[in-house]
Design an enzyme around this catalytic site. Structure first.
Site, PDB file in Angstrom:
ATOM      1  N   LYS A   1       2.707  -9.281  38.573  1.00 45.58           N
ATOM      2  CA  LYS A   1       2.852 -10.733  39.128  1.00 45.58           C
ATOM      3  C   LYS A   1       2.923 -11.287  37.630  1.00 45.58           C
ATOM      4  O   LYS A   1       2.085 -11.494  36.784  1.00 45.58           O
ATOM      5  CB  LYS A   1       2.106 -11.145  39.828  1.00 45.58           C
ATOM      6  CG  LYS A   1       2.160 -10.969  41.285  1.00 45.58           C
ATOM      7  CD  LYS A   1       0.890 -11.207  41.951  1.00 45.58           C
ATOM      8  CE  LYS A   1       0.968 -10.694  43.398  1.00 45.58           C
ATOM      9  NZ  LYS A   1      -0.273 -11.053  44.246  1.00 45.58           N
TER      10      LYS A   1
ATOM     11  N   LYS B   1      -1.231  -6.851  55.526  1.00 42.37           N
ATOM     12  CA  LYS B   1      -2.652  -7.342  54.889  1.00 42.37           C
ATOM     13  C   LYS B   1      -3.522  -6.601  55.689  1.00 42.37           C
ATOM     14  O   LYS B   1      -3.564  -6.627  57.003  1.00 42.37           O
ATOM     15  CB  LYS B   1      -2.787  -8.829  55.014  1.00 42.37           C
ATOM     16  CG  LYS B   1      -1.967  -9.741  53.906  1.00 42.37           C
ATOM     17  CD  LYS B   1      -2.345  -9.273  52.452  1.00 42.37           C
ATOM     18  CE  LYS B   1      -1.658 -10.084  51.418  1.00 42.37           C
ATOM     19  NZ  LYS B   1      -2.027 -10.233  50.250  1.00 42.37           N
TER      20      LYS B   1
HETATM   21 MG    MG Z   1      -2.114  -8.139  46.487  1.00 39.97          MG
END
Ligand code: MG
Length: 370
Positions: A263, A163
């Site tokens: 997703k 991240k």
């Molecule tokens: Mg992402």
């Protein structure tokens, strides 16, 4: 198939390490589960929504509310349910894709179990195993990051996702590259934290040969992503921007994505996720399966999706035991960073009654008629 009952169940599964989001730090993964009971058997669905409406607009209380008051009654009024009929039946309600996906997943599970068919076969999977990567959050120091990455690689995972955010990008990426070498498949996810004006800072990541740069700009900025793609060498990947096969087609047409993170919850369910895959594959855009800190129930189903031919990069499909201290199903097992694709009838996993009881906070039966 006749719909006889729908149950909403709230469960709580403890995280090993508290999860920090923009609004809060949470030590427990709250999940809304949907159980449908039909004359042909039952099925389970898991909602991807998190506790707080910061990463996405959907959140567990909101998902439970829209399921209870709108989605379930609407589906019940639409006649005998079928998996392909769920999305059309719910089309009159805008958004709420994660809640819709959970309901579709439950109907799909019931239908597949009744047919004796696996989700992998239903979706068109072409592999019996998939490669898993892991995502590493933003730690408090580079030293801690190197420990986290080293532990994931020691476990055999093939890909690591870092991240990043303004002020935490080049330094950690360089540190990981220097410690672990160029052989590690490395990618970065910004969760929309940058602006196009930051293109130079993002181009500074080019020398580190990241496999992709995920969602650098806010979700609505497709034109910005297309422009950014011309200013950086790292392939630009979209996550939050893609909410349907249509939006995937738009992004691809604009040149806003070289890669797409799929997703199922974010796009409204597994069937729409396959359509996103199809759109991207036809355009030569690679896809991979993202994660939402799912329980083993949804992770098992994600393995089937990740086994489709267009899923050319390792997904965030590691076993939930990496981040959860309890689960609802016998966990999928990783060996050398690979997981077997479930081939049993249904979505791929059976809920463990004892584990479910221990995790349950509340259960409600939804009225099928208003
Ligand atoms: Mg992402």
């Amino acid at each position: 198939m006749r719909l006889e009952a729908v149950e909403l169940r709230r469960v709580r599964l403890p995280f090993h390490v508290p999860f920090r989001s923009a609004l809060a730090e949470t030590s427990v993964r709250e999940v809304v589960l949907v159980r449908v009971v039909t004359d042909a058997g039952e099925g389970w669905g898991e909602c991807a929504a998190l506790s707080h409406p910061d990463y996405t607009s959907e959140y567990v209380d909101g998902a439970a509310a829209v399921l209870r008051s709108h989605l379930v009654p609407l589906l019940a009024r639409a006649g005998p349910p079928s998996a392909t009929g769920v999305a059309p039946a719910l089309a009159g309600i805008r958004g709420h894709r994660m809640a819709k996906a959970a309901l579709e997943m439950a109907v799909l599970d019931a239908e597949l179990r009744a047919e004796g068919r696996s989700l992998a076969a239903r979706l068109g999977a072409t592999r019996t195993w998939v490669e898993a990567g892991v995502a590493v959050g933003i730690p408090t120091s580079v030293a801690e990051l190197l420990d986290d990455v080293g532990a994931a690689l020691d476990e055999g995972y093939r890909r690591v996702k870092l991240k990043i955010a303004p002020g935490w990008d080049v330094e950690p990426v360089r540190a990981v590259r220097e410690r672990f070498g160029d052989g590690v498949l490395l990618q970065a996810d910004a969760n929309g934290a940058y602006r196009l004006d930051d293109a130079a800072a993002l181009a500074a990541l080019d020398p580190f040969h990241l496999a992709l740069l995920e969602q650098p700009l806010p979700p609505g900025d497709l034109v910005g992503h297309a422009e950014l793609g011309r200013r950086v060498r790292t392939p630009v990947c979209l996550d939050e921007s893609v909410t349907s096969a249509d939006s995937a087609a738009t992004a691809v047409a604009l040149g806003a994505a070289s890669v797409v993170n799929v997703k199922p919850g974010r796009v409204g369910g597994y069937l729409e996720a396959v359509r996103v895959h199809d759109v991207c594959r036809a355009a030569g855009v690679g896809v991979w399966c993202g994660g939402m800190f799912e329980s083993g129930l949804a992770r098992s189903a994600n393995l089937a999706l990740a086994a489709l031919p267009g899923f050319t990069l390792p997904g965030d499909v590691s076993p939930p035991s990496r981040y959860l201290a309890a689960d609802l199903v016998a966990p999928p097992v990783a060996r050398d960073g690979r997981l077997a694709v479930p081939d049993r009838p249904g979505i791929g996993a059976d809920v463990d009654a004892g584990a479910l009881r221990r995790a349950t906070v509340s259960v409600e039966r939804v009225a099928l008629a208003p």
